[in-house]
Design an enzyme around this catalytic site. Sequence first.
Site: not given
Ligand code: SIN
Length: 494
Positions: A297, A263
């Site tokens: 992310c 991810e």
């Molecule tokens: C992430 O930023 O990797 C996770 C964000 C989320 O689960 O909403």
Amino acid sequence: MSVAELTSAAERLKDQSLWQTKSYIDGEWVEGSASFAVTNPANNALLADVADVGAAGARQAVAAASRAFETWKKTSPFQRAALLMRWHQLILENVDDLAALITLEMGKAYREAQGEVVYGASFIEWSAEEAKRIHGETMATPFPGTRGWTTRQPIGVVACITPWNFPNAMITRKCAPALAAGCTMVIKPAPETPLSALALAVLAERAGIPKGVFNVICGDAEQLGPVMTEAPDVRMIGFTGSTAVGKLLMRQAADGVKRVALELGGNAPFIVMDDADPEVAADGIIASKYRVSGQTCVSANRIIAQPGIADALVAALQKRVDALKPGDGFDGSTDIGPLIHHEAVERVDALVKDARDSGATILAGGKPLTDELGGAFYAPTLIEGGNPSMDLACFEIFGPVASIYRAETEDEIIKLANDTPYGLAAYLYTNDVTRIHRMTEALEYGMIGVNAPMVGAASTPFGGVKESGIGREGGKWGVEEFTELRYVLLGGIE
Ligand code: SIN
């Protein structure tokens, strides 16, 4: 830093036993031959010296997970579900302490941290329920007197490297489905946030998860990482973090043909079409962009507005951004905590300076607040214009900086939105249903929020396309990732 100050950070916890600084390997708390410092980004204070178990500790953890796999894979899914539910319950009973650890280690506002713990626990609950629904299938075969069927087998030992932006939920999102499927785990948390991971291990132990099933190792990635990627017993590598590190792990995993679940970074477009409500869209942008100070992310990285709505949207955003209050996460009035460290502040500031040099207008913020607030703070920032090929538009910002671009037609907007190697999350605000179909099909992203600024949930598939990753976390897909499909053909029946 005096012992008294160290103690006062730990004393924020109601249950002091959740404050652990040793690694958790094979059901034991293990000292390291070295240690590393964990600091609070809101005030630069030293929080803890955490044991670094080095390559030897990583080998010990892989061996423990490997031994434990032999029995864990044979436990009934109902038994695994019951243990996971007990872990889930204990996490919910300790939300405040787990949230305090998150705020201390990485700075997010305490109420956001509480939300993260509940979000993290939801993956355990979901996976516990799903453990009982890992099914195979029967199928027709062309061979007389035979029957064919499939089962889903746990893949084996899984090694995961987890990030600091969700130091609790990104562990549970990986571990819960893996344990539900019958895998055992070695987790290496980010060096900025080991305390949250170790507290989860305390509660896993208290829940009765057998020794060796869930291991947390802390230390230098250059020592620990290669052990995890090279050990033949490790059958899968999970990672949330930068695309650069994801590519490196993928290369390292290739030699052992290990499965990878990655991810990685994003560059999310947040598209606002003329027919949307600018006030609703502005609320969505605030939720997506300024959550965790922009350090997710899936944060909106590029706001793309049609000319007919752009001015109203900018005005609605300006009002909201001006009202955001940065500060210590434990202050109840804080909306935005610090960035993870001072290098992050410098990096964000360099992006903003480059945007200014490229002709963009800074409508709010646009500067570090390190001197004013005494930690790694950056002012909530709003930027308009500039060049869509400037760094701010091409790289993941990972900071509280929203930048707005204008584009006229659907085709132009889609071209701009897809003009990136990333493909994690995208957002589309419109009330035209035909447009929703056309545009969601054309956007090259793994997740699309339509009139919705947040996409992650325990029941839904989280993950990206292109250089944003491989695999999905969450829902039934998240559990399947940790299984191998096995096919059996039984002959001689007739
Ligand atoms: C992430 O930023 O990797 C996770 C964000 C989320 O689960 O909403």
